[in-house]
Design a protein around this motif. Structure first.
Motif, PDB file in Angstrom:
ATOM      1  N   TYR A   1       0.827  -1.261  -0.041  1.00  0.00           N
ATOM      2  CA  TYR A   1      -0.095   0.103  -0.076  1.00  0.00           C
ATOM      3  C   TYR A   1       0.742   1.354   0.184  1.00  0.00           C
ATOM      4  CZ  TYR A   1      -3.884  -3.015   1.038  1.00  0.00           C
ATOM      5  OH  TYR A   1      -4.991  -4.158   1.178  1.00  0.00           O
ATOM      6  N   LEU A   2       1.913   1.345   0.624  1.00  0.00           N
ATOM      7  CA  LEU A   2       2.820   2.359   0.467  1.00  0.00           C
ATOM      8  C   LEU A   2       3.346   2.683  -0.706  1.00  0.00           C
ATOM      9  CD1 LEU A   2       5.275   2.033   3.701  1.00  0.00           C
ATOM     10  CD2 LEU A   2       3.825   3.934   3.197  1.00  0.00           C
ATOM     11  N   ASP A   3       3.707   1.705  -1.327  1.00  0.00           N
ATOM     12  CA  ASP A   3       4.182   1.919  -2.993  1.00  0.00           C
ATOM     13  C   ASP A   3       3.111   2.615  -3.765  1.00  0.00           C
ATOM     14  OD1 ASP A   3       6.727   0.799  -2.277  1.00  0.00           O
ATOM     15  OD2 ASP A   3       6.002  -1.092  -3.045  1.00  0.00           O
ATOM     16  N   LYS A   4       1.779   2.041  -3.332  1.00  0.00           N
ATOM     17  CA  LYS A   4       0.711   2.637  -4.328  1.00  0.00           C
ATOM     18  C   LYS A   4       0.363   4.085  -3.749  1.00  0.00           C
ATOM     19  CE  LYS A   4      -2.075  -1.748  -4.938  1.00  0.00           C
ATOM     20  NZ  LYS A   4      -2.995  -2.464  -4.578  1.00  0.00           N
ATOM     21  N   TYR A   5       0.699   4.111  -2.726  1.00  0.00           N
ATOM     22  CA  TYR A   5       0.319   5.569  -1.998  1.00  0.00           C
ATOM     23  C   TYR A   5       1.499   6.590  -2.834  1.00  0.00           C
ATOM     24  CZ  TYR A   5       0.863   9.820   1.015  1.00  0.00           C
ATOM     25  OH  TYR A   5       1.150  10.944   1.382  1.00  0.00           O
ATOM     26  N   LYS A   6       2.604   6.030  -2.653  1.00  0.00           N
ATOM     27  CA  LYS A   6       3.605   6.982  -3.256  1.00  0.00           C
ATOM     28  C   LYS A   6       3.360   7.161  -4.746  1.00  0.00           C
ATOM     29  CE  LYS A   6       7.521   5.341  -0.515  1.00  0.00           C
ATOM     30  NZ  LYS A   6       8.579   4.387  -0.410  1.00  0.00           N
ATOM     31  N   SER A   7       2.990   6.334  -5.519  1.00  0.00           N
ATOM     32  CA  SER A   7       2.453   6.489  -7.051  1.00  0.00           C
ATOM     33  C   SER A   7       1.297   7.392  -7.169  1.00  0.00           C
ATOM     34  CB  SER A   7       2.203   4.996  -7.622  1.00  0.00           C
ATOM     35  OG  SER A   7       3.509   4.131  -7.385  1.00  0.00           O
ATOM     36  N   ALA A   8       0.445   7.220  -6.251  1.00  0.00           N
ATOM     37  CA  ALA A   8      -0.722   8.110  -6.369  1.00  0.00           C
ATOM     38  C   ALA A   8      -0.384   9.652  -6.211  1.00  0.00           C
ATOM     39  CB  ALA A   8      -1.803   7.491  -5.579  1.00  0.00           C
ATOM     40  N   GLY A   9       0.496   9.676  -5.216  1.00  0.00           N
ATOM     41  CA  GLY A   9       0.938  11.154  -4.960  1.00  0.00           C
ATOM     42  C   GLY A   9       1.522  11.737  -5.975  1.00  0.00           C
ATOM     43  N   ALA A  10       2.336  10.907  -6.475  1.00  0.00           N
ATOM     44  CA  ALA A  10       3.162  11.394  -7.886  1.00  0.00           C
ATOM     45  C   ALA A  10       2.440  11.841  -9.125  1.00  0.00           C
ATOM     46  CB  ALA A  10       4.289  10.256  -8.181  1.00  0.00           C
ATOM     47  N   ALA A  11       1.152  10.890  -9.074  1.00  0.00           N
ATOM     48  CA  ALA A  11       0.155  11.203 -10.187  1.00  0.00           C
ATOM     49  C   ALA A  11      -0.671  12.230  -9.981  1.00  0.00           C
ATOM     50  CB  ALA A  11      -0.763   9.793 -10.385  1.00  0.00           C
ATOM     51  N   TRP A  12      -0.838  12.719  -8.650  1.00  0.00           N
ATOM     52  CA  TRP A  12      -1.432  14.042  -8.443  1.00  0.00           C
ATOM     53  C   TRP A  12      -0.518  15.107  -8.311  1.00  0.00           C
ATOM     54  CZ3 TRP A  12      -6.332  14.190  -4.863  1.00  0.00           C
ATOM     55  CH2 TRP A  12      -7.241  13.118  -5.371  1.00  0.00           C
ATOM     56  N   ASN A  13       0.636  15.024  -8.751  1.00  0.00           N
ATOM     57  CA  ASN A  13       1.583  15.988  -9.003  1.00  0.00           C
ATOM     58  C   ASN A  13       2.145  16.534  -7.455  1.00  0.00           C
ATOM     59  OD1 ASN A  13       1.719  15.952 -11.812  1.00  0.00           O
ATOM     60  ND2 ASN A  13      -0.219  17.513 -11.765  1.00  0.00           N
ATOM     61  N   TRP A  14       2.084  15.604  -6.662  1.00  0.00           N
ATOM     62  CA  TRP A  14       2.695  16.080  -5.209  1.00  0.00           C
ATOM     63  C   TRP A  14       4.276  16.008  -5.310  1.00  0.00           C
ATOM     64  CZ3 TRP A  14      -0.527  12.963  -1.019  1.00  0.00           C
ATOM     65  CH2 TRP A  14      -1.951  13.220  -1.121  1.00  0.00           C
ATOM     66  N   SER A  15       4.631  17.125  -4.301  1.00  0.00           N
ATOM     67  CA  SER A  15       6.090  17.022  -4.319  1.00  0.00           C
ATOM     68  C   SER A  15       6.751  15.929  -3.522  1.00  0.00           C
ATOM     69  CB  SER A  15       6.406  18.403  -3.765  1.00  0.00           C
ATOM     70  OG  SER A  15       6.176  18.227  -2.243  1.00  0.00           O
ATOM     71  N   GLU A  16       7.780  15.424  -3.658  1.00  0.00           N
ATOM     72  CA  GLU A  16       8.410  14.462  -3.011  1.00  0.00           C
ATOM     73  C   GLU A  16       8.293  14.760  -1.427  1.00  0.00           C
ATOM     74  OE1 GLU A  16      12.604  11.981  -2.438  1.00  0.00           O
ATOM     75  OE2 GLU A  16      12.416  13.547  -3.944  1.00  0.00           O
ATOM     76  N   ALA A  17       8.428  15.995  -1.017  1.00  0.00           N
ATOM     77  CA  ALA A  17       8.420  16.445   0.320  1.00  0.00           C
ATOM     78  C   ALA A  17       7.100  16.253   0.824  1.00  0.00           C
ATOM     79  CB  ALA A  17       8.843  17.980   0.407  1.00  0.00           C
ATOM     80  N   ARG A  18       6.117  16.346   0.055  1.00  0.00           N
ATOM     81  CA  ARG A  18       4.580  16.191   0.623  1.00  0.00           C
ATOM     82  C   ARG A  18       4.488  14.645   0.716  1.00  0.00           C
ATOM     83  NH1 ARG A  18      -1.033  18.564  -2.040  1.00  0.00           N
ATOM     84  NH2 ARG A  18      -2.348  17.621  -0.466  1.00  0.00           N
ATOM     85  N   ILE A  19       4.884  13.993  -0.253  1.00  0.00           N
ATOM     86  CA  ILE A  19       4.588  12.504  -0.202  1.00  0.00           C
ATOM     87  C   ILE A  19       5.481  11.993   1.333  1.00  0.00           C
ATOM     88  CG2 ILE A  19       5.245  10.334  -1.202  1.00  0.00           C
ATOM     89  CD1 ILE A  19       4.831  11.687  -4.004  1.00  0.00           C
TER      90      ILE A  19
END
Length: 638
Positions: free
Chosen positions: A497-515
């Protein structure tokens, strides 16, 4: 009976012999009719909301009693007698079968079944009204009848056909309508010699409309009261004479007839176009909630709703603002805009739009007033008052899933997780019945959180899975899934789920810091404070000038007593950039409280409360604890 139970067929025959099956059928049919009649009379007679539930419970209890009695006793020409055993009845059964006649009980059961069919038909076969008025090409065919002059002034007789002609001309501009033209109408009326053109009855108008192969007609009247002219019009189904909508337009003189015709045609056109737009949207609820006469404004409203469901909050704000520009009286747009500003963290603007909406309260029907009362309670009152208003709304409209959501939200604020889960499940059940989905992600992660607090991790996981089946890449639901897995000691599942969360955050254009900061919040809630601090510090290191990153780290350091002084220093820097942020002020006040600076803490927390959006149980608790500590300190000094 033990022998019969070993042979299902014999047991079935015994049930029939004892007339249990007939009793069950009759009882269920009567029960359904009773429930439907109770539902029909409940609102007109002002019966309380629990009436139907109470009747249902009595029916269930009665069912058990009736079945038992029907097995033991029988109605005979000689009265009620205990049913004889099967062996004793063997000699009688053959003769009874040979002379079987229609009984009164057969007639009663037949009548009950017919009643059930009549009552159930509208619920099972709910028809879209627009389907009744569209032709085969999908357009809505309309015939406009001559308007009846009831003004008492013969000078207005000329406007009977004149207003009809104006309305035909203006309605013909709509691509959705197929309007029978004035000449066609005049020719047909001329042939109907028995029909009085000055006073066409609904039945006559229906006949004309069907002759013109239209499924809808407009029937109108011209009236006069003092110096005012009033035009009334009805949009009517030609096949059933059902009135879809009634309109009323006022003017000061016959010079205003042109403007009145424009206004009336616009209202009719918008009504029909809004209904068609609503068809394309999958939730009946959004249509019922929207009070607007502008099809264009309604279209923007739908776009905003879709954007909100995808958590594109700025886009939703822009669409809703456009809807209000088109129709400044579109109160539902004000309400939705206010909630969207809250979701985006702009509490100040949310309250401004709440007050603008509330200023229009007196112009609305009862249902609209209650919506605004709830909005006001959401920002300025307590969850208890929210609950009271939500219950009033749901007594009027029990299928309104939005207010089941708000009811659950109010109980969640009070930490009453059982009730919160109950009412949120009700919202899901409504959409399941409709064959639709509740498209706002907040329900899924808050409902999941309620089950998390109750220790029901199985249902918690099911709720998150349901939310992700509708919104596959929602990072907040994925974040909650990680917390659920960690709390159950399932690190392998949590890693997935952590990997999915990181991928979803990137897809929503979240910065690495926000993720990374999101990862910190996951581990913080799972009480893995060392891991949480590590991720918060990584996020802060990547974006040290961002007040949100400062605040996230500060909250962890203060609330979990990791390093209160460092946390207070960080949040003070964040407040230099965002001095009116309610959450940051709360964190600062909480840090000051833990440093023993109660007066400063209370000042910061009260300012946080003033600037908050909806009721915050966290800020409320912090204020209570600080006030109590300050009172103790004063009493000790004194």
């Amino acid at each position: 009976m033990a022998d019969q139970s070993r042979n299902p067929f014999q047991f079935w025959q015994e049930l029939k012999r004892r007339k249990v099956i007939r009793v069950i059928i009759g009882y269920l049919a009567a029960a359904y009719v009773l429930l439907e009649l109770t539902s029909i009379i409940a609102e007109p007679f002002g019966l309380p909301g629990w009436t139907i539930k109470f009747v249902f419970i009595l029916i269930c209890i009665g069912f058990i009693v009736v079945v038992l009695l029907s097995w033991i006793f029988d109605f005979t020409p000689d009265g009620i007698k205990k049913t004889e055993p099967q062996k004793a009845m063997k000699g009688k059964l053959q003769s009874e079968h040979s002379r079987r006649k229609l009984k009164v009980s057969d007639l009663i059961i037949g009548v009950l079944i017919v009643a059930v069919c009549i009552l159930a038909y509208p619920g099972i076969f709910k028809k879209d009204k627009l389907k009744n008025i569209r032709d085969e090409e999908g357009k809505i065919s309309v015939a406009v009848m001559p308007f009846e002059n009831l003004s008492g002034d013969s000078l207005y007789n000329v406007w009977q056909g004149g207003f009809q002609n104006l309305l035909i001309s203006t309605l013909s501009n709509s691509g959705e309508l197929q309007v029978r033209q004035f000449q066609t109408m005049s020719d047909l009326l001329g042939q109907k010699k028995k029909m009085n053109q000055a006073s066409i009855l609904p039945s006559s108008a229906r006949e004309l409309a069907l002759d013109l192969e239209t499924r809808t007609f407009i029937l109108g009247k011209i009236l006069k009261a003092g110096n005012k002219i009033r035009v009334n019009a009805q949009l009517v189904n030609a096949e059933t004479e059902e009135i879809y909508k009634t309109y009323q337009i006022d003017g000061n003189s016959e010079k205003g007839f042109f403007n009145m015709a424009d206004s009336l045609s616009g209202m009719i056109r918008n009504y029909l176009e809004i209904r068609k737009l609503a068809e394309a949207y999958d939730s009946p609820e959004i249509t019922e909630a929207a009070y607007t006469n502008s099809a264009e404004a309604f279209q923007y409203y739908i776009h905003a709703w879709d954007a909100f469901g995808k958590m594109n909050l700025q886009t939703a704000i822009e669409w809703m603002s456009k809807a209000i520009e088109i129709d400044s009286d579109f109160v539902d747009a004000y309400i939705f805009l206010s909630f969207t500003y809250t979701a985006s963290g702009q509490s100040k603007l949310a309250k401004i739009w709440c007050k603008r909406a509330y200023s229009k309260r007196d112009e609305l029907p009862v249902r609209g007033k209650l919506f605004l009362d709830h909005l006001y309670a959401y920002y300025y009152k307590t969850p208890r008052e929210e609950i009271n208003i939500c219950e009033q709304i749901l007594e009027i409209d029990e299928m309104n899933s939005t207010y089941w959501f708000f009811l659950g939200d109010a109980y969640h604020k009070l930490n009453q997780y059982n009730k919160a889960a109950l009412y949120w499940e009700k919202a899901l059940d409504i959409h399941k019945k409709w064959g639709t989905s509740f498209g706002i992600p907040h329900l899924y992660y808050r409902l999941g959180d309620s089950y998390h607090q109750l220790g029901d991790h199985k249902r918690e996981g099911e709720v998150y899975a349901l939310g992700l089946s509708i919104m596959p890449d929602d990072p907040i639901i994925l974040l909650r899934q990680v917390i659920c897995a960690l709390s159950q000691g399932e690190p392998d599942k949590a890693d997935i789920y952590l990997d999915k969360y990181k991928s979803a955050g990137a897809a929503w254009n979240w910065s690495e810091a926000r993720i990374l900061s999101g990862l910190g919040s996951i581990f913080l809630e799972a009480n893995l404070t060392d891991e949480a601090e590590k991720y918060y510090r990584k996020a802060f290191a990547l974006d040290p000038g961002n007040p949100d990153r400062m605040h996230d780290l500060a909250w962890a350091l203060i609330d979990h007593d990791i390093d209160i002084d460092e946390g207070v220093g960080l949040v003070e820097k964040a407040l230099e950039i965002m001095p009116d942020d309610s959450n940051m002020l709360d964190t600062w006040g909480w840090g000051l409280f833990k440093q023993g600076k109660y007066e400063e803490a209370l000042k910061a927390l009260r300012k946080s409360w003033e600037l908050k959006g909806p009721y915050s149980p966290v800020i409320y608790e912090h204020i209570q604890k600080t006030e109590q500590a300050l009172a103790r300190q004063i009493s000790e000094i004194g």
